[in-house]
Design an enzyme around this catalytic site. Structure first.
Site, PDB file in Angstrom:
ATOM      1  N   LYS A  52      75.309  93.607 -56.481  1.00 45.47           N
ATOM      2  CA  LYS A  52      74.874  94.502 -55.411  1.00 45.47           C
ATOM      3  C   LYS A  52      76.015  95.329 -54.826  1.00 45.47           C
ATOM      4  O   LYS A  52      75.789  96.419 -54.282  1.00 45.47           O
ATOM      5  CB  LYS A  52      74.202  93.699 -54.300  1.00 45.47           C
ATOM      6  CG  LYS A  52      72.826  93.151 -54.657  1.00 45.47           C
ATOM      7  CD  LYS A  52      71.789  94.250 -54.696  1.00 45.47           C
ATOM      8  CE  LYS A  52      70.375  93.681 -54.787  1.00 45.47           C
ATOM      9  NZ  LYS A  52      69.363  94.742 -54.744  1.00 45.47           N
ATOM     10  N   SER A 309      73.087  87.813 -62.747  1.00 37.84           N
ATOM     11  CA  SER A 309      73.206  88.812 -61.685  1.00 37.84           C
ATOM     12  C   SER A 309      73.789  88.317 -60.380  1.00 37.84           C
ATOM     13  O   SER A 309      74.192  89.126 -59.540  1.00 37.84           O
ATOM     14  CB  SER A 309      71.831  89.432 -61.415  1.00 37.84           C
ATOM     15  OG  SER A 309      70.913  88.413 -61.023  1.00 37.84           O
TER      16      SER A 309
END
Length: 415
Positions: A52, A309
């Site tokens: 992110k 992720s």
């Protein structure tokens, strides 16, 4: 696509001011299991332990170039996006106001504050994310600040595409397959758009949590639709509605290429990666690895990149993860047992257990002067095939029982 690819490469170069490329590691354990070359793109190893940061940094950088006087940024997030925005705010020396639900775990609040330092203010408001988001957007409009969306933003998507730029450069060739987790769609749309231009022969598979299949729903409806209910366990990917812009970039995907991962099965993957490989993954971070058994036949002999992720896992959740993994793998079951209220009844039941069976929970739900009482009993075993034997013995003894392991309502209430 050529312009997007150029922009993604430019974003990747700019990111080097913030952190080095994340490792692309060949995983010998998984490669041997599937007879393939399995590589992990370790986004769990960014400074904020998720990808992110890429999108937050890229969007903030581009806003600062276009509007140098803009020094106030806002986001709404209870997780990785908040931490990425906080880190980027401190890097650029701008102010960030981060709205988080009141119910956000203290660990996530503390980490966001650590990454942002004096550059950020955290506002806790709303019990649910939709309430938090509405408050953030209203405050942002009133203050003339810039709102940083977590995935439905072209600059954020461009930043997430840097994952694809790096993995292609690191591998030195086009992989046969890239496996991507999907939440709001920012990572998946960015990486696939870049690789379709730079490595057109590469194929893709997408993985969503079973309780948050927003991409599958959007593809079937041919537009983003809000799911009526979302299971929040995979909090990094439990998104009720895919972003409009990500959908426009992913509308070519065949629904058959979108796989759904059961929340409890993800727990098995998380524990395996932790115990065997020493890799800490959050539920969303384990999605791409979790789907490999479903792809086993088609990936044999191929080069596969799985994007891990995120690794923002609170170890206070470890008992829950173990519990879910045991239940999914058939190593733990819960029964409501009708137990005779007489001396020796419990001993008789205990004698029915095998040498690998163990009682993990025992609680009277209803005990009275009557002849029978209800007991909640949890049993762990070393092999799933032990349970059919135990139930056969209980049936033979005439015991009345109900297996509630798969009953979500009862399990949530009693367990």
């Amino acid at each position: 696509m050529t312009q997007f690819a150029d922009n993604a490469r430019s974003a990747t170069r700019a990111l080097r001011d913030l952190f080095p490329e994340t490792p692309l590691q060949r995983n010998d354990h998984l490669s041997a299991r599937y007879g393939a070359e399995i590589w992990l793109k370790r986004e769990d190893l960014t400074p904020v332990r998720s990808y992110k940061l890429r999108g937050a940094f890229t969007a903030m950088r581009k806003v600062r170039v276009a509007h140098p006087d803009q020094r106030q940024f806002v986001c709404a997030s209870a997780g990785n996006h908040a931490q990425g925005v906080a880190y980027a705010c401190r890097h650029f020396g701008v102010r960030g106001t981060i709205f988080m639900p009141v119910t956000t775990p203290q660990q996530k609040i503390d980490k966001t504050r650590t990454f942002g330092g004096d550059a950020v203010e955290i506002v806790l408001t709303g019990d649910y994310f939709d309430q938090t988001l509405a408050a953030a957007q209203a405050w942002c409009a009133a203050q003339g600040a810039h709102f940083l969306a977590p995935f439905d933003d072209p600059d954020v998507i461009e930043g997430q595409a840097s994952v694809g730029v790096e993995l292609l450069e690191q591998l030195g060739r086009a992989p046969d397959l890239v496996v991507l987790p999907v939440g709001g769609g920012g990572l998946a749309s960015g990486v696939t758009t870049y690789l379709r231009a730079a490595a057109p022969l590469t194929d893709f598979r997408f993985v969503e949590p079973q309780g948050g299949a927003s991409l599958r729903a959007a593809l079937e409806a041919k537009r983003p639709v809000a799911l009526p209910r979302v299971n929040s366990f995979v909090d990094g990917a439990a998104v009720a509605k895919l972003g409009d812009l990500p959908f426009a970039m992913l509308d070519w995907v065949a629904p058959a290429k979108v796989h759904l991962a059961a929340e409890d099965r993800i727990c098995i993957t998380m524990l395996e990666m932790l115990n065997v490989e020493g890799i800490v993954l959050e539920p969303a971070g384990a999605l791409a690895v979790d789907v490999l058994p479903e792809l086993a036949e088609e990936i044999r002999g191929k080069t596969v990149v799985c994007i891990t992720s995120g690794g923002n896992f609170d170890f206070e959740r470890l008992p829950e993860v173990k519990e879910r993994a045991q239940r999914y793998s058939g190593l733990k079951k819960y029964f409501i047992l009708r137990m005779p209220q007489r001396p020796g009844a419990l001993r008789e039941f205990l004698m029915m257990l095998g040498p690998d069976d163990d009682i993990a929970r025992f609680e009277y739900l209803k005990k009275s002067a009557r002849n029978f009482g209800s007991v909640l009993i949890g049993i762990e075993t070393k092999r799933a095939e032990n349970f059919p034997r135990l139930m056969e013995v209980m049936d033979g003894a005439g015991l009345k029982y109900r297996d509630i392991t798969g009953d979500e309502a009862l399990a949530e209430f009693l367990i």
